[in-house]
Design a protein around this motif. Structure first.
Motif, mmCIF file in Angstrom:
data_model
loop_
_atom_site.group_PDB
_atom_site.id
_atom_site.type_symbol
_atom_site.label_atom_id
_atom_site.label_comp_id
_atom_site.label_asym_id
_atom_site.label_seq_id
_atom_site.Cartn_x
_atom_site.Cartn_y
_atom_site.Cartn_z
ATOM 1 N N GLY A 192 -10.091 -45.945 127.444
ATOM 2 C CA GLY A 192 -9.200 -45.897 126.295
ATOM 3 C C GLY A 192 -8.316 -47.126 126.250
ATOM 4 N N TYR A 193 -7.652 -47.300 125.118
ATOM 5 C CA TYR A 193 -6.791 -48.460 124.898
ATOM 6 C C TYR A 193 -5.519 -48.005 124.184
ATOM 7 N N LEU A 194 -4.405 -48.683 124.496
ATOM 8 C CA LEU A 194 -3.135 -48.475 123.815
ATOM 9 C C LEU A 194 -2.500 -49.840 123.557
ATOM 10 N N ILE A 195 -1.724 -49.943 122.496
ATOM 11 C CA ILE A 195 -1.006 -51.171 122.186
ATOM 12 C C ILE A 195 0.457 -50.983 122.580
ATOM 13 N N GLN A 196 0.964 -51.856 123.450
ATOM 14 C CA GLN A 196 2.311 -51.707 124.010
ATOM 15 C C GLN A 196 3.363 -51.484 122.936
ATOM 16 N N GLU A 197 3.325 -52.321 121.897
ATOM 17 C CA GLU A 197 4.385 -52.299 120.883
ATOM 18 C C GLU A 197 4.343 -51.050 120.009
#
Length: 208
Positions: A89-94
């Motif tokens: 999976g992936y997440l965007i910090q901002e």
């Protein structure tokens, strides 16, 4: 679209570990994760079910541990960025919120790819556009999908989960999993989004 998860997943305790180089990001993740009742934060190398990291993993990653890569805006915008079979999976910090973390954790535990909508749209848009630098796209051997697999591929492109695909096709969830696995195998793709990108490049589906 509202995510659906296997029965019992949302109430089970999930051991989550954090591996990031920035203390600020680490503390921020801890703060948000402590808002999630199903999360048990692990420390000091304790066994975990899900690892959230900003780092590339070794080639001998533990397949029983689901891994979420935390991206920054520069990585998301980089033309060379691609999905990797290293990560589940992936997440965007901002853009991280408690709800984003919750959904990502539940998705990877359920065996699905977790990817922010913005990142998925960016990858699909790149795949539907001209090849970088004006070079001709690399030719792939023709892919032959059955009628049922073609419908499954279209449903994957719409972001449907295995359970939703099963309902749409009036088959069991196990049958949907087999169809999805067959599509990924034929497209030589490690996950759903990569399969959709590959299918677009092969003109098997279009992205509007």
């Amino acid at each position: 679209m509202t995510p659906t998860f296997p029965e019992g997943t949302e109430t089970a305790q999930i051991n989550v570990a954090i591996l990031v180089g920035s203390e600020l990001i680490h503390r921020g993740l801890e703060t948000v994760l402590r808002q999630l009742p199903m999360v048990n934060l692990t420390v000091n190398g304790e066994a975990c079910d899900v690892l959230i990291t900003t780092e590339a993993l070794s080639g001998t990653r533990d397949k029983d541990v689901k891994t979420i890569l935390l991206l920054d805006e520069a990585q998301v915008a980089a033309p060379a960025f691609t999905l990797s079979s290293e990560f589940d999976g992936y997440l965007i910090q901002e853009e991280i919120t408690a709800n984003h973390l919750r959904n990502a954790i539940l998705r990877v535990v359920a065996g699905e790819l977790a990817i922010p909508d913005r990142l998925a749209r960016e990858l699909l848009t790149r795949a539907s556009g001209p090849a970088a630098g004006g070079d001709a796209p690399q030719r792939r051997p023709p892919v032959s999908l059955t009628a049922r697999e073609s419908v499954t591929l279209s449903l994957l492109a719409d972001g449907l989960s295995n359970k939703q695909i099963a309902r749409r096709l009036s088959i069991s969830e196990h049958g949907a999993k087999r169809l999805v696995a067959s599509v990924l195998l034929k497209l030589d793709s490690p996950n759903r989004t990569a399969a959709v990108v590959t299918a677009m490049r092969a003109h098997l589906i279009e992205y509007a």
